[in-house]
Design a protein around this motif. Sequence first.
Motif, PDB file in Angstrom:
ATOM      1  N   LEU A 370      38.775  40.940  48.789  1.00  0.00           N
ATOM      2  CA  LEU A 370      38.981  41.061  47.342  1.00  0.00           C
ATOM      3  C   LEU A 370      39.178  42.513  46.926  1.00  0.00           C
ATOM      4  O   LEU A 370      39.995  42.800  46.043  1.00  0.00           O
ATOM      5  CB  LEU A 370      37.784  40.459  46.597  1.00  0.00           C
ATOM      6  CG  LEU A 370      37.555  38.953  46.794  1.00  0.00           C
ATOM      7  CD1 LEU A 370      36.280  38.508  46.087  1.00  0.00           C
ATOM      8  CD2 LEU A 370      38.742  38.142  46.295  1.00  0.00           C
ATOM      9  N   TYR A 374      42.595  44.142  44.970  1.00  0.00           N
ATOM     10  CA  TYR A 374      42.363  44.377  43.536  1.00  0.00           C
ATOM     11  C   TYR A 374      43.390  45.310  42.914  1.00  0.00           C
ATOM     12  O   TYR A 374      44.091  44.941  41.964  1.00  0.00           O
ATOM     13  CB  TYR A 374      40.949  44.925  43.346  1.00  0.00           C
ATOM     14  CG  TYR A 374      40.590  45.208  41.899  1.00  0.00           C
ATOM     15  CD1 TYR A 374      40.710  44.226  40.923  1.00  0.00           C
ATOM     16  CD2 TYR A 374      40.118  46.461  41.522  1.00  0.00           C
ATOM     17  CE1 TYR A 374      40.365  44.477  39.603  1.00  0.00           C
ATOM     18  CE2 TYR A 374      39.771  46.720  40.210  1.00  0.00           C
ATOM     19  CZ  TYR A 374      39.890  45.733  39.253  1.00  0.00           C
ATOM     20  OH  TYR A 374      39.558  46.001  37.957  1.00  0.00           O
ATOM     21  N   ARG A 377      47.060  44.085  43.121  1.00  0.00           N
ATOM     22  CA  ARG A 377      47.333  42.965  42.212  1.00  0.00           C
ATOM     23  C   ARG A 377      47.495  43.437  40.781  1.00  0.00           C
ATOM     24  O   ARG A 377      48.404  43.024  40.057  1.00  0.00           O
ATOM     25  CB  ARG A 377      46.191  41.948  42.338  1.00  0.00           C
ATOM     26  CG  ARG A 377      46.366  40.686  41.559  1.00  0.00           C
ATOM     27  CD  ARG A 377      45.313  39.655  41.956  1.00  0.00           C
ATOM     28  NE  ARG A 377      43.956  40.178  41.895  1.00  0.00           N
ATOM     29  CZ  ARG A 377      43.228  40.259  40.786  1.00  0.00           C
ATOM     30  NH1 ARG A 377      43.751  39.866  39.642  1.00  0.00           N
ATOM     31  NH2 ARG A 377      41.996  40.712  40.811  1.00  0.00           N
ATOM     32  N   ARG A 378      46.604  44.337  40.337  1.00  0.00           N
ATOM     33  CA  ARG A 378      46.671  44.824  38.957  1.00  0.00           C
ATOM     34  C   ARG A 378      47.902  45.710  38.727  1.00  0.00           C
ATOM     35  O   ARG A 378      48.572  45.606  37.701  1.00  0.00           O
ATOM     36  CB  ARG A 378      45.401  45.582  38.607  1.00  0.00           C
ATOM     37  CG  ARG A 378      44.178  44.695  38.478  1.00  0.00           C
ATOM     38  CD  ARG A 378      43.074  45.360  37.701  1.00  0.00           C
ATOM     39  NE  ARG A 378      43.481  45.679  36.344  1.00  0.00           N
ATOM     40  CZ  ARG A 378      42.686  46.258  35.451  1.00  0.00           C
ATOM     41  NH1 ARG A 378      41.438  46.577  35.786  1.00  0.00           N
ATOM     42  NH2 ARG A 378      43.110  46.524  34.231  1.00  0.00           N
ATOM     43  N   HIS A 443      34.251  47.565  40.242  1.00  0.00           N
ATOM     44  CA  HIS A 443      34.783  46.253  40.622  1.00  0.00           C
ATOM     45  C   HIS A 443      33.954  45.626  41.735  1.00  0.00           C
ATOM     46  O   HIS A 443      33.650  44.424  41.692  1.00  0.00           O
ATOM     47  CB  HIS A 443      36.239  46.387  41.070  1.00  0.00           C
ATOM     48  CG  HIS A 443      36.890  45.068  41.371  1.00  0.00           C
ATOM     49  ND1 HIS A 443      37.000  44.074  40.431  1.00  0.00           N
ATOM     50  CD2 HIS A 443      37.421  44.566  42.516  1.00  0.00           C
ATOM     51  CE1 HIS A 443      37.608  43.018  40.971  1.00  0.00           C
ATOM     52  NE2 HIS A 443      37.856  43.293  42.233  1.00  0.00           N
ATOM     53  N   LEU A 447      31.997  42.047  41.533  1.00  0.00           N
ATOM     54  CA  LEU A 447      32.235  40.990  42.520  1.00  0.00           C
ATOM     55  C   LEU A 447      30.931  40.544  43.161  1.00  0.00           C
ATOM     56  O   LEU A 447      30.683  39.344  43.339  1.00  0.00           O
ATOM     57  CB  LEU A 447      33.190  41.488  43.612  1.00  0.00           C
ATOM     58  CG  LEU A 447      34.664  41.645  43.245  1.00  0.00           C
ATOM     59  CD1 LEU A 447      35.421  42.307  44.389  1.00  0.00           C
ATOM     60  CD2 LEU A 447      35.297  40.296  42.916  1.00  0.00           C
ATOM     61  N   TYR A 481      38.840  33.296  43.849  1.00  0.00           N
ATOM     62  CA  TYR A 481      38.470  33.962  45.107  1.00  0.00           C
ATOM     63  C   TYR A 481      38.962  33.164  46.305  1.00  0.00           C
ATOM     64  O   TYR A 481      39.504  33.726  47.272  1.00  0.00           O
ATOM     65  CB  TYR A 481      36.945  34.111  45.209  1.00  0.00           C
ATOM     66  CG  TYR A 481      36.301  34.976  44.157  1.00  0.00           C
ATOM     67  CD1 TYR A 481      37.033  35.886  43.395  1.00  0.00           C
ATOM     68  CD2 TYR A 481      34.930  34.884  43.907  1.00  0.00           C
ATOM     69  CE1 TYR A 481      36.439  36.663  42.430  1.00  0.00           C
ATOM     70  CE2 TYR A 481      34.311  35.665  42.944  1.00  0.00           C
ATOM     71  CZ  TYR A 481      35.071  36.551  42.203  1.00  0.00           C
ATOM     72  OH  TYR A 481      34.465  37.327  41.242  1.00  0.00           O
TER      73      TYR A 481
END
Length: 548
Positions: A370, A374, A377-378, A443, A447, A481
Amino acid sequence: MKELRNVIDNWLRGYVKQFDTVCLCIEETLEAVKNDDILDYAFYNKELLMDDLTALSKANEKIRGELGNQSIYLLDKCIQANADTYLDKLYQAIDTILSSDAEIAAGQFKPLADTLNMLASALACELLKERFSLRHLYRESVKLYDNVNDFTNAFNRFRQNHSHNVPFNTYDVVLKMNGGRNKRLMTINGFLGNLPEDFVPQECRNEKINRFLADRGGLFYKVQVDAHDSAMAITLAVEQMESVIDRAMLGYSLLDVEIQKTALVVLNTMTGNVYLAQQVNVTDASYADDEDVVNNMISKIDQIIFNPYIAEDVKDRLTSSLRHLRIGNTESDTGQQLVNYWVALEFIFSSPKAADSTIPRLEKYLLNVLMCCYANRRVTHLNQTLHKGGTLDNDKDWWKLSDAELTELINNQTSLLLRYHLQEMKAALRGNRDAAKTFFTNHKKHLYWQIYRIYRYRNKLIHEAAILPGLENVIRCQRFYLVLLLNQLIGYFSEADVKSLSMDSFFFEYTQKNNLLSNIIKQDLSGDERISKIMEIGVFSELIRQNI
């Protein structure tokens, strides 16, 4: 605070076994309290409350029980002192920002937007606790966005309709079940073979409603519920019907109840408030619904299944996880959804060695995956949004622009939300090293909290057979997830060229990627060099649309 109070209480009663679970919840609560300027702490003292909670998290076994009871007492006092005023204070704080005519000083836009973002998140959470559905809140938020030129009046209407103790509406909800065998349920109040002809007046009907009302061998369940909105009314109706069926199963052991996804909701036939609604939860991400993606994923999975160099346990875990993801998606019961998604996750990270605990492995390796995805993806999602809006040419990437070009792009944004996201990502990934470190540290922390929250709910469902309302928000994260993990797993094993591949190979790959990410963040790099290196850490995305 309400969640922490319940976690401490359950730990004192022995339902929560590990004190670390309490400590994680304390840690999350402390951060929320630290950043909060809305709650009234006159019942005690904000700093002293934080000190007392910190003391509990660090206490030895001899005094944990006493400090736990003391913390429950303080939390109860805080909750009670703010129960009737907190929501109004949130609205007032938001209104103060939005209604100000003062010009925003240079450099103050992002701090002000950060505050507004935090308040809006708190407002959304509080309205969910007031039993408004997420689907309804999303719809109403879209109305605010659409009425931006008359925002003051639109916001006032929103506030009036979503205040503390706003009266409930009374809804008649009709659910429909398939299967003639279920006709025996007509002996129970609420179940009907056909609805009365005048239940929905002809002037309120349309073709879809007529089709729904037509009896095709199924069964109707009609119930009246009090709710704030139609989506919550459907949720309450389903809960009531399932409770009745649970009891009926003791006598009708061969029941095979399949609830149709569409419900008929009647608020008031006199005003024409009769409509069909889908039992679909709002998700935090949009997922692929595309023939090309389907064919591509089938091809990739076949590559894995028929690759002799990939260990059999990898194939078993992949096919099992896909099965439980599909079953979870089709479940109407949120508890069963959570259990299926958790089984899928847990099996991926389980170890054949009896001495290896699955949860530490899940925590470690899932966090690695993850974390690696992160930023990519953003950044990618923001790029696609700019392309779609026409503010950035399709052949350009915002993170590759010069500082001057990026500043110009930010200043030219007419959407304040896009402007805020650009400033946020620029500060986090193209700013100084400390800003990047804070971005990723926060982050990871969030998580960690959420993974253990999901695990705590899983334990309540499995070990206590609890029926838990309001699981939708946790399940959205859990499903996200799982799907993101499967994306990476399928991408890695379908494209890997190493001849001997085990599940640990995948874990080690993302451990290396995460180590590389950590090393990039530690280096004293220029902003454009840092973000370029981060984007070079390859990740896969097929099933999930790029969404924040």
